[in-house]
Write a protein that holds these residues in place. Structure first.
Motif, short mmCIF file in Angstrom:
data_model
loop_
_atom_site.label_atom_id
_atom_site.label_comp_id
_atom_site.label_asym_id
_atom_site.label_seq_id
_atom_site.Cartn_x
_atom_site.Cartn_y
_atom_site.Cartn_z
N SER A 14 0.92 -1.05 0.12
CA SER A 14 0.13 0.05 -0.07
C SER A 14 0.91 1.36 0.05
CB SER A 14 -1.03 0.03 1.16
OG SER A 14 -1.52 1.22 1.43
N ALA A 15 1.97 1.13 0.72
CA ALA A 15 2.94 2.44 0.69
C ALA A 15 3.58 2.52 -0.56
CB ALA A 15 3.97 2.31 1.96
N ARG A 16 3.96 1.34 -1.09
CA ARG A 16 4.54 1.67 -2.37
C ARG A 16 3.80 2.21 -3.42
NH1 ARG A 16 5.85 -3.30 -3.03
NH2 ARG A 16 7.70 -3.31 -2.11
N ALA A 17 2.48 1.66 -3.29
CA ALA A 17 1.21 2.08 -4.38
C ALA A 17 0.98 3.76 -4.12
CB ALA A 17 0.04 1.43 -4.30
N SER A 18 1.38 4.07 -2.72
CA SER A 18 0.80 5.51 -2.60
C SER A 18 2.14 6.43 -3.29
CB SER A 18 0.79 5.89 -0.94
OG SER A 18 -0.48 5.15 -0.67
N LEU A 19 3.52 5.84 -2.92
CA LEU A 19 4.54 6.58 -3.37
C LEU A 19 4.92 6.48 -4.76
CD1 LEU A 19 7.18 5.59 -0.58
CD2 LEU A 19 5.87 7.80 -0.92
N GLU A 20 4.34 5.64 -5.57
CA GLU A 20 4.12 5.65 -6.92
C GLU A 20 3.10 6.55 -7.59
OE1 GLU A 20 5.85 4.11 -9.35
OE2 GLU A 20 7.22 3.26 -8.02
N ALA A 21 2.07 6.84 -6.75
CA ALA A 21 1.06 7.71 -7.10
C ALA A 21 1.55 9.34 -7.24
CB ALA A 21 -0.09 7.50 -6.39
N LEU A 22 2.80 9.62 -6.29
CA LEU A 22 3.27 10.85 -6.47
C LEU A 22 3.66 11.22 -7.83
CD1 LEU A 22 5.59 10.56 -3.18
CD2 LEU A 22 3.49 12.20 -3.50
N ARG A 23 4.20 10.27 -8.65
CA ARG A 23 4.57 10.51 -10.03
C ARG A 23 3.33 11.31 -10.65
NH1 ARG A 23 9.34 7.94 -11.78
NH2 ARG A 23 10.08 6.38 -10.23
N THR A 24 2.16 10.60 -10.65
CA THR A 24 1.16 10.90 -11.40
C THR A 24 0.81 12.35 -11.02
OG1 THR A 24 0.51 8.60 -11.60
CG2 THR A 24 -1.21 10.39 -12.08
N GLN A 208 -3.29 23.78 -6.87
CA GLN A 208 -4.71 23.37 -6.51
C GLN A 208 -5.56 23.24 -7.89
OE1 GLN A 208 -6.61 24.90 -3.14
NE2 GLN A 208 -8.10 23.40 -2.99
N ALA A 209 -5.43 24.52 -8.50
CA ALA A 209 -6.29 24.42 -9.86
C ALA A 209 -5.66 23.59 -10.71
CB ALA A 209 -6.18 26.05 -10.32
N ALA A 210 -4.41 22.97 -10.80
CA ALA A 210 -4.11 21.83 -11.63
C ALA A 210 -4.39 20.48 -11.14
CB ALA A 210 -2.56 22.03 -11.76
N GLY A 211 -5.16 20.45 -10.11
CA GLY A 211 -5.74 19.00 -9.81
C GLY A 211 -4.79 18.29 -8.96
N ILE A 212 -3.69 18.97 -8.39
CA ILE A 212 -2.66 18.29 -7.50
C ILE A 212 -3.43 17.96 -6.08
CG2 ILE A 212 -0.56 18.26 -6.11
CD1 ILE A 212 0.71 19.54 -8.77
N ARG A 213 -3.51 16.85 -5.81
CA ARG A 213 -3.99 16.46 -4.36
C ARG A 213 -3.15 15.35 -3.61
NH1 ARG A 213 -6.34 11.51 -4.50
NH2 ARG A 213 -6.47 10.51 -6.41
N PRO A 214 -3.22 15.73 -2.27
CA PRO A 214 -2.30 14.52 -1.38
C PRO A 214 -2.52 13.20 -1.72
CG PRO A 214 -3.09 16.47 -0.14
CD PRO A 214 -4.07 16.45 -1.38
N VAL A 215 -1.56 12.59 -1.94
CA VAL A 215 -1.88 11.03 -2.29
C VAL A 215 -1.02 10.17 -1.17
CG1 VAL A 215 -2.40 11.42 -4.75
CG2 VAL A 215 -0.23 11.16 -4.14
N ALA A 216 -0.14 10.76 -0.59
CA ALA A 216 0.67 10.02 0.45
C ALA A 216 0.77 10.83 1.78
CB ALA A 216 2.00 9.38 0.02
N GLY A 217 1.28 10.34 2.75
CA GLY A 217 1.35 11.05 4.14
C GLY A 217 2.34 10.27 4.86
N PRO A 218 2.41 10.72 6.22
CA PRO A 218 3.33 10.47 7.26
C PRO A 218 3.22 8.92 7.41
CG PRO A 218 2.49 12.34 7.83
CD PRO A 218 1.76 11.90 6.87
N ALA A 219 2.04 8.50 7.41
CA ALA A 219 1.90 7.06 7.53
C ALA A 219 2.30 5.99 6.44
CB ALA A 219 0.50 6.57 7.89
N ASP A 220 2.06 6.50 5.36
CA ASP A 220 2.82 5.76 4.33
C ASP A 220 4.22 5.81 4.24
OD1 ASP A 220 0.37 5.39 2.84
OD2 ASP A 220 0.14 7.30 2.69
N LEU A 221 4.86 7.03 4.84
CA LEU A 221 6.41 7.18 4.73
C LEU A 221 6.84 6.23 5.92
CD1 LEU A 221 6.86 10.90 4.37
CD2 LEU A 221 7.45 9.01 2.51
N ALA A 222 6.32 6.14 7.16
CA ALA A 222 6.68 5.28 8.02
C ALA A 222 6.59 3.85 7.56
CB ALA A 222 5.81 5.49 9.29
N ALA A 223 5.38 3.44 7.03
CA ALA A 223 5.47 2.01 6.32
C ALA A 223 6.41 1.79 5.42
CB ALA A 223 3.90 1.65 6.05
#
Length: 327
Positions: A14-24, A208-223
């Motif tokens: 799950s953490a890997r998927a969240s960090l991969e979503a950062l690219r998108t 924000q207007a470009a549609g960028i939203r948070p997809v990962a957080g501290p819990a994902d980084l810790a995992a």
């Protein structure tokens, strides 16, 4: 090493998927620069800091701002200038007339992601104010140490072509950066895509207007960090890393080779890259993939080698081609 439990494996995936979503998410604002994005993610996994080097106008600042917008992390930006003082970064004691006491006013370094814009435009005294923060993850003011938030990452930018009025970073500070990432000029098609986005109304100041939203957080980084820590390293791979670093110390083109701290940094980044690519063990290719960004700022060329057109990257590439690869 014990096999991961199903629950641990699920958290890791799950953490890997969240960090991969950062690219998108970052790609919504920044065209190309995949290697720089990957480097920033690797630094987050290794609890390291990043130096971004590129000519003006290649989206260095936008890249870090897009990363911050894609993470549920607090972020602050400091524009480094010649008149910037250390207390402008770390904070200072402020006298309160109502209580007749001094109270600490935190500086912008008390954040999760600090964007240090054009870090080489400020004098060494101010540059050095970041040393304790980067290495010890704390700030000492008036004899009192104050811990910084976790996670904490410094993403610094610098211009490699305009040296007038700049202060080159000393080796001691360069060594505190886990990675030095070069941000190149875009290809012709990438530049066309940039212009097309701007023609369609893209505003780099309004992510924000470009549609960028948070997809990962501290819990994902810790995992993710927990999973990276369990990525296995064979004795052969450890020896390969050491052989590469020792070869830099023997290179006739260099006056300064990679220190043992650089060797541990290369091992850390290779482990992070191995985990990002879906493996729980490190291969020689992982070491090669991270050797340039991890080592290029930790070596020093001889003046005569520089005059002959030798670069740090060419020296490291030559070493990688000659050091025996473990089988």
């Amino acid at each position: 090493m014990s096999a991961p439990t199903p629950e641990t494996a699920e958290k890791s995936d799950s953490a890997r998927a969240s960090l991969e979503a950062l690219r998108t998410e970052i790609a919504k604002a920044v065209v190309g620069q995949d290697s720089a994005v990957t480097g920033l993610v690797v630094a987050l996994l290794c609890r390291g800091h990043v130096l971004l080097e590129g000519v003006p106008g290649v989206a260095k600042t936008l890249l870090v701002r897009a990363l911050a917008a894609s993470l549920e992390l607090d972020t602050k930006r400091v524009q480094f200038t010649p008149d910037l003082m250390p207390s402008d970064i770390t904070g200072s004691l402020v006298y309160d007339a109502r209580t007749a006491e001094f109270s600490f006013q935190p500086g912008p370094v008390f954040t999760n992601l600090l964007l240090a814009d054009e870090i080489n435009r400020t004098p060494p005294k101010t540059q050095s104010s970041l040393l304790e923060a980067m290495e010890e993850r704390q700030v000492t003011v008036d004899g009192t140490s104050r811990p910084l938030p976790e996670p904490f990452l410094v993403a610094a930018t610098q211009n490699p072509v305009e040296y007038e009025g700049t202060y080159p970073l000393p080796e001691a500070q360069l060594d505190r950066f886990l990675l030095k990432l070069t941000v190149p000029l875009p290809t012709r098609q990438e530049e066309i895509n940039v212009l097309s986005r701007h023609a369609d109304g893209f505003n780099p100041r309004d992510l924000q207007a470009a549609g960028i939203r948070p997809v990962a957080g501290p819990a994902d980084l810790a995992a993710a960090r927990a999973a990276v820590a369990k990525t296995s390293v064979s004795p052969e791979i450890a020896g390969y890393v050491v052989d590469i670093c020792r070869a830099t110390r023997e290179s006739p083109s260099l006056t300064l080779g990679v220190s043992p701290r650089g060797a541990t940094a290369l091992l850390s980044t290779a482990r992070a890259w191995a985990w990002l690519t879906g493996r729980d063990y490190v291969t020689p290719d992982d070491v090669k993939a991270l050797a340039l960004p991890t080592l290029r700022h930790r070596i020093q060329l001889r003046p005569e080698a520089e005059m002959e057109g030798v670069t740090a990257d060419s020296v490291i590439s030559a070493i990688l081609s000659h050091v025996p690869v473990p089988r």
